[in-house]
Scaffold this motif. Sequence first.
Motif, PDB file in Angstrom:
ATOM      1  N   ILE A   1      -1.327  -2.800   6.083  1.00 35.82           N
ATOM      2  CA  ILE A   1      -2.300  -2.639   4.998  1.00 35.82           C
ATOM      3  C   ILE A   1      -2.711  -1.175   4.869  1.00 35.82           C
ATOM      4  O   ILE A   1      -3.033  -0.525   5.870  1.00 35.82           O
ATOM      5  CB  ILE A   1      -3.569  -3.484   5.284  1.00 35.82           C
ATOM      6  N   SER A   2      -2.688  -0.665   3.633  1.00 36.71           N
ATOM      7  CA  SER A   2      -3.232   0.682   3.420  1.00 36.71           C
ATOM      8  C   SER A   2      -3.771   0.773   1.998  1.00 36.71           C
ATOM      9  O   SER A   2      -3.550  -0.127   1.181  1.00 36.71           O
ATOM     10  CB  SER A   2      -2.159   1.746   3.643  1.00 36.71           C
ATOM     11  N   GLY A   3      -4.456   1.858   1.714  1.00 40.05           N
ATOM     12  CA  GLY A   3      -4.997   2.076   0.378  1.00 40.05           C
ATOM     13  C   GLY A   3      -3.887   2.009  -0.659  1.00 40.05           C
ATOM     14  O   GLY A   3      -2.760   2.454  -0.411  1.00 40.05           O
ATOM     15  N   GLY A   4      -4.226   1.461  -1.814  1.00 36.85           N
ATOM     16  CA  GLY A   4      -3.194   1.206  -2.819  1.00 36.85           C
ATOM     17  C   GLY A   4      -2.749  -0.238  -2.727  1.00 36.85           C
ATOM     18  O   GLY A   4      -2.097  -0.766  -3.626  1.00 36.85           O
ATOM     19  N   GLY A   5      -3.122  -0.893  -1.629  1.00 37.41           N
ATOM     20  CA  GLY A   5      -2.764  -2.302  -1.425  1.00 37.41           C
ATOM     21  C   GLY A   5      -3.392  -3.201  -2.478  1.00 37.41           C
ATOM     22  O   GLY A   5      -2.806  -4.209  -2.874  1.00 37.41           O
ATOM     23  N   SER A   6      -4.572  -2.818  -2.958  1.00 31.77           N
ATOM     24  CA  SER A   6      -5.226  -3.666  -3.975  1.00 31.77           C
ATOM     25  C   SER A   6      -4.332  -3.784  -5.208  1.00 31.77           C
ATOM     26  O   SER A   6      -4.158  -4.875  -5.759  1.00 31.77           O
ATOM     27  CB  SER A   6      -6.560  -3.060  -4.408  1.00 31.77           C
ATOM     28  N   ALA A   7      -3.777  -2.650  -5.648  1.00 32.99           N
ATOM     29  CA  ALA A   7      -2.933  -2.677  -6.850  1.00 32.99           C
ATOM     30  C   ALA A   7      -1.564  -3.276  -6.557  1.00 32.99           C
ATOM     31  O   ALA A   7      -0.881  -3.757  -7.464  1.00 32.99           O
ATOM     32  CB  ALA A   7      -2.780  -1.267  -7.403  1.00 32.99           C
TER      33      ALA A   7
ATOM     34  N   ASP B   1     -13.305  -5.360   4.952  1.00 32.48           N
ATOM     35  CA  ASP B   1     -13.242  -6.270   3.798  1.00 32.48           C
ATOM     36  C   ASP B   1     -13.001  -5.524   2.484  1.00 32.48           C
ATOM     37  O   ASP B   1     -12.715  -6.142   1.467  1.00 32.48           O
ATOM     38  CB  ASP B   1     -14.534  -7.092   3.687  1.00 32.48           C
ATOM     39  N   ILE B   2     -13.096  -4.190   2.512  1.00 29.67           N
ATOM     40  CA  ILE B   2     -12.909  -3.416   1.272  1.00 29.67           C
ATOM     41  C   ILE B   2     -11.522  -2.758   1.227  1.00 29.67           C
ATOM     42  O   ILE B   2     -10.917  -2.654   0.163  1.00 29.67           O
ATOM     43  CB  ILE B   2     -14.023  -2.343   1.133  1.00 29.67           C
ATOM     44  N   ILE B   3     -11.016  -2.305   2.366  1.00 28.96           N
ATOM     45  CA  ILE B   3      -9.711  -1.633   2.368  1.00 28.96           C
ATOM     46  C   ILE B   3      -8.663  -2.608   1.803  1.00 28.96           C
ATOM     47  O   ILE B   3      -8.499  -3.722   2.330  1.00 28.96           O
ATOM     48  CB  ILE B   3      -9.306  -1.193   3.801  1.00 28.96           C
TER      49      ILE B   3
ATOM     50  N   ASP C   1      -8.589   3.797   3.955  1.00 29.96           N
ATOM     51  CA  ASP C   1      -8.746   4.715   2.811  1.00 29.96           C
ATOM     52  C   ASP C   1     -10.133   4.561   2.208  1.00 29.96           C
ATOM     53  O   ASP C   1     -10.338   4.927   1.062  1.00 29.96           O
ATOM     54  CB  ASP C   1      -7.699   4.411   1.733  1.00 29.96           C
ATOM     55  N   VAL C   2     -11.062   4.002   2.979  1.00 35.90           N
ATOM     56  CA  VAL C   2     -12.398   3.769   2.416  1.00 35.90           C
ATOM     57  C   VAL C   2     -13.456   4.360   3.352  1.00 35.90           C
ATOM     58  O   VAL C   2     -13.355   4.216   4.581  1.00 35.90           O
ATOM     59  CB  VAL C   2     -12.660   2.257   2.193  1.00 35.90           C
ATOM     60  N   VAL C   3     -14.450   5.003   2.765  1.00 29.70           N
ATOM     61  CA  VAL C   3     -15.555   5.585   3.517  1.00 29.70           C
ATOM     62  C   VAL C   3     -16.180   4.546   4.440  1.00 29.70           C
ATOM     63  O   VAL C   3     -16.531   3.450   3.996  1.00 29.70           O
ATOM     64  CB  VAL C   3     -16.606   6.130   2.517  1.00 29.70           C
TER      65      VAL C   3
ATOM     66  N   GLY D   1       0.828  -1.210   0.000  1.00 32.29           N
ATOM     67  CA  GLY D   1       0.000   0.000   0.000  1.00 32.29           C
ATOM     68  C   GLY D   1       0.856   1.250   0.000  1.00 32.29           C
ATOM     69  O   GLY D   1       2.081   1.204   0.114  1.00 32.29           O
ATOM     70  N   LYS D   2       0.151   2.390  -0.135  1.00 32.15           N
ATOM     71  CA  LYS D   2       0.845   3.671  -0.263  1.00 32.15           C
ATOM     72  C   LYS D   2       1.430   4.144   1.053  1.00 32.15           C
ATOM     73  O   LYS D   2       2.258   5.046   1.080  1.00 32.15           O
ATOM     74  CB  LYS D   2      -0.134   4.706  -0.806  1.00 32.15           C
ATOM     75  N   ALA D   3       0.971   3.564   2.172  1.00 32.52           N
ATOM     76  CA  ALA D   3       1.402   4.067   3.485  1.00 32.52           C
ATOM     77  C   ALA D   3       2.271   3.083   4.254  1.00 32.52           C
ATOM     78  O   ALA D   3       2.624   3.351   5.404  1.00 32.52           O
ATOM     79  CB  ALA D   3       0.163   4.426   4.311  1.00 32.52           C
TER      80      ALA D   3
END
Length: 488
Positions: free
Chosen positions: A145-151, A220-222, A213-215, A63-65
């Motif tokens: 784990i942080s946003g960007g982790g999916s990619a 399960d989405i982050i 990073d998710v509203v 992830g980005k962080a």
Amino acid sequence: MASNGVKCHGKAVDLLKNAFSVAVRSVTPSTLLRNKVRLIDGHLAVAGRNFPLSKPCYIVGFGKAVLGMAQELESVLGDSLERALITVPKGIFLNYPEIRGNLLKTICIEGAKDNIPDEDAVRGAIQIRDLVDGLEENDLLIVLISGGGSALLPLPKPPITLPEKQDIIRSLSRKGADIQELNTVRKQLSVLKGGGLAEIAYPCTVVSLILSDVVGDPLDIIASGPTTLYSDDPSRAIRILNKYDLYKSLPISIKSVLESSPATSHTNQNITDNGQYKHVHNIIIGTNKIATEAAKDYVNENNFQCAIISHQVQQDVEELSKFYAKLAKSLIEGSVDDVEALLGTVPFKLEKTGVDDLVHFDFSKKMMLIFAGEPTVVVKGKGIGGRNQQLALGFSLELNQFHCRKNIWFLSGGTDGIDGPTDAAGAIGFAGLAQQSLEHGIDAEQYLVNNDSYRFFSQYAEGLYLLKTGHTGTNVMDVHLLLIDPEN
Ligand SMILES: Nc1ncnc2c1ncn2[C@@H]1O[C@H](COP(=O)(O)OP(=O)(O)O)[C@@H](O)[C@H]1O
Ligand SMILES: O=C(O)[C@H](O)COP(=O)(O)O
């Protein structure tokens, strides 16, 4: 004045840029972890929970962080860390060259240029899978784990190929799918998402440290929930793809994976009555609320009235531009009834305290409203931009229709520092921008329609209104700052 004669709004622009920087700095991952993780008498203490460390532990992250998180954990754990392996966005070391040299036990793999999974990210994902696969019952695995982790953790389920995966992500994203929809599909197409990593780690103890990073912070989405039990209705992903008219044209490989029920190897002994993995502890270490509070403190110190109105903005950018422009108009006209009526129409959750503060503002004095979240864009043009720059430009054009020409500014910025496939985090729009740019021969409307907001802001006033930070090393969605100064 900028050198090409465009009127520049120095103080407002500085205040907005500074408030954005303060917000981003407040969610520096190393600082967030420093406050939450300790090594005490052979135990790892995380946010009030204790995990025994009978031998050195392992870290994986994506992830980005996670770069800053890994750096901090290395120093907390010292000899209690055996090995760490993380995947981070390509280009992140341009902003943090010193960290690479300081890391002793952490291997970093850079991947996912422009936030799209690539061969490097797949290589990293395979190494992470292999490390985790080798762990045993008495091991402790920390997952960052942080946003960007999916990619950054892509491992397409066979027979899906990487180019097929890239195509489906790009298409969904450009058609305006939100992150819940995008990651619901990703969970079904990836080996390590939707609980896949936790399954492979079993039976070792897993502690996931998560920056949201998710509203609404849904685990399960982050980053598509690699350590959260998969519990979706398997037909949901197909429904989402049909909604965006993508299902029919999908390659057979993706259809075959979507149409077979998701393979899960978990047994009932491994799962609690309320549907959690027994061996996994998912812990959120930060959210966008930290960032908005920090920005508010800064703005208050600068003698502005300030209210945080929502942390959950999720709407199409075109609609949102209209909403923010109408709100700005009502605020500058001092119409509290219109403000209340407008806030009653939004499809996202509002912060009650913030709204209460706002309706009691002195509307004749300067004020800032703070919003956070992650809107979507349906990309129809061929230009270069991102949702934040598109929003700042759209807002300015909407204001122009109301003939509002002064004392209103609006910053929209991605806290990760990268808005779409550009090198800007976002941009600042303002009342008068559309008119002034036209006077300089730049037709803002054309740029907006062509989704070319990055080129617009790069050209206009020599890029003064672009927000450029580079990779910030963190990610808690986007921040929107609406500044009104009726006094000047
Ligand atoms: N030219 C463009 N103009 C406006 N938005 C765009 C453009 N190209 C891509 N986007 C939008 O950028 C978003 C993806 O950007 P990105 O910064 O990678 O998001 P995130 O960091 O949340 O994953 C998508 O919503 C996509 O629709
Ligand atoms: O920064 C991002 O790429 C988005 O916030 C989505 O990230 P995620 O799917 O890894 O949560």
